[in-house]
Design an enzyme around this catalytic site. Structure first.
Site, PDB file in Angstrom:
ATOM      1  CE1 TYR A   1      -4.289   1.492   0.416  1.00 50.62           C
ATOM      2  CE2 TYR A   1      -3.185   2.924   1.988  1.00 50.62           C
ATOM      3  CZ  TYR A   1      -4.280   2.623   1.199  1.00 50.62           C
ATOM      4  OH  TYR A   1      -5.381   3.454   1.198  1.00 50.62           O
TER       5      TYR A   1
ATOM      6  CB  SER B   1       0.919  -5.516   2.910  1.00 50.16           C
ATOM      7  OG  SER B   1      -0.029  -4.728   3.607  1.00 50.16           O
ATOM      8  CD  GLN B   2      -2.197  -1.838  -2.605  1.00 44.60           C
ATOM      9  OE1 GLN B   2      -3.088  -1.022  -2.468  1.00 44.60           O
ATOM     10  NE2 GLN B   2      -1.027  -1.545  -3.167  1.00 44.60           N
TER      11      GLN B   2
ATOM     12  CG  ASP C   1       0.089  -7.813  10.535  1.00 45.15           C
ATOM     13  OD1 ASP C   1      -0.172  -6.605  10.686  1.00 45.15           O
ATOM     14  OD2 ASP C   1       0.253  -8.350   9.421  1.00 45.15           O
TER      15      ASP C   1
ATOM     16  CG  HIS D   1       2.006  -5.286   8.071  1.00 48.36           C
ATOM     17  ND1 HIS D   1       1.069  -6.266   7.757  1.00 48.36           N
ATOM     18  CD2 HIS D   1       2.069  -4.480   6.978  1.00 48.36           C
ATOM     19  CE1 HIS D   1       0.592  -6.045   6.559  1.00 48.36           C
ATOM     20  NE2 HIS D   1       1.174  -4.986   6.052  1.00 48.36           N
TER      21      HIS D   1
END
Length: 320
Positions: A89, A185-186, A271, A300
């Protein structure tokens, strides 16, 4: 501290938020995008590295709009498996000498820029010109066009991501039957979506994936980017069900349920950005052969470089 429920309570499979017309929505979306020529272009990039061929890539993504990427591969090599990677992101594709792990391991590596992003921690080059996502939204991308699945931001991103796979398959030095998608993540959420939209991938490797089990995530974390949805609903109090109806078309659980390739997931119990219950939910719905690497005392960053080694071993075994 451990952010989420005890591990034994993370493993049951939650119900899917899938809308009845989910399959038709994505079939129509991809058919629309494929009505535009892919127009994949690979131009040699200027760089000082002697061991790699690097190409500045552009292709037609959602509605034929141009998307940028880098393609990196060992110098002179051909018939290469390709790792298609999606970015976290706020990040962009950066400079051509960045992210050399996969090319160093002997694979082709296509790194897709994310439209409209690339100004938070690494630079990007792809705008998001689509006006249909221009209704009021909370700063960021999570609520851009969120009142209608057809205008939602990630409809365009996931469309771009599918076209990135098609672009990789168009390069003469890449084996089109050996495509693996990944991201963190994203990027992991995008890779998971692609695994449900492209039926003949070899594998997907979503690291601490975002964009999964949205409603649950918004109920337990105050961390962005999920918190962007919370802030939006604090203002638009009457739009809650409309918002989660839109998000059901973009939930990783629903793409996981369509996947048939092999999957390697990762999550971390500390996370608070992509809570482990949301990752387990997607993993539990994933219908292909699968494994999940758990990092109990990490946040994360997940497994970091240790998980990179796990991915390298996974790919080598897959291709052996």
């Amino acid at each position: 501290m451990f952010f989420d429920l005890p591990l034994e309570h993370l493993k049951p499979t939650p119900p899917s938020p899938r809308s009845p017309d989910f399959d038709n929505f994505w079939q129509d979306t991809l058919s629309h995008n494929r009505s535009f020529p892919l127009n994949a272009r690979f131009e040699a990039a200027e760089h000082p590295l002697k061991l790699f061929d690097i190409f500045d890539v552009s292709f037609a993504g959602y509605s034929g709009q141009e998307v940028k990427a880098w393609l990196k591969m060992p110098k002179g090599a051909s018939e290469l498996p390709c790792i298609v990677e999606y970015i976290g992101y706020g990040g962009g594709r950066s400079l051509p000498i960045d992210r050399l792990l996969w090319a160093s391991a002997g694979y082709a590596h296509l790194l897709m820029d994310t439209r409209g992003q690339g100004s938070a921690w690494s630079a990007g080059d792809t705008p998001d010109p689509e006006p249909e996502g221009s209704s009021p939204h909370h700063p960021g991308f999570m609520t851009k066009g969120i009142l209608n699945p057809k205008s939602y931001y990630y409809r365009r991103v996931f469309s771009d991501a599918v076209r990135a796979v098609e672009t990789a398959r168009n390069h003469p030095r890449i084996d089109p039957n050996k495509i693996i998608v990944t991201g963190g993540s994203q990027g992991g959420g995008i890779a998971l979506a692609v695994s449900g939209l492209v039926p003949d991938l070899l594998a997907t490797m979503p690291d601490v994936p975002f964009l999964c089990h949205y409603r649950s995530a918004t109920e337990i974390t105050n961390s962005n980017p999920y918190y962007e949805i919370v802030r939006y609903l604090q203002v638009h109090r009457d739009k809650t069900e409309q918002v989660f109806h839109t998000l059901s078309y973009f939930d990783g659980l629903n793409f996981a349920a369509r996947a048939t390739c092999q999957g390697l997931f990762s999550t971390a119990l500390m996370d608070d950005i992509c809570p482990p219950r949301t990752v387990y939910a997607a993993y539990n719905h994933f219908t292909g052969p699968k494994d999940l690497k758990l990092y109990p005392y990490n946040q994360h960053e997940g497994g970091g470089i240790h998980h990179d080694l796990e991915k390298l071993k996974f790919v080598a075994k897959l291709l052996a």
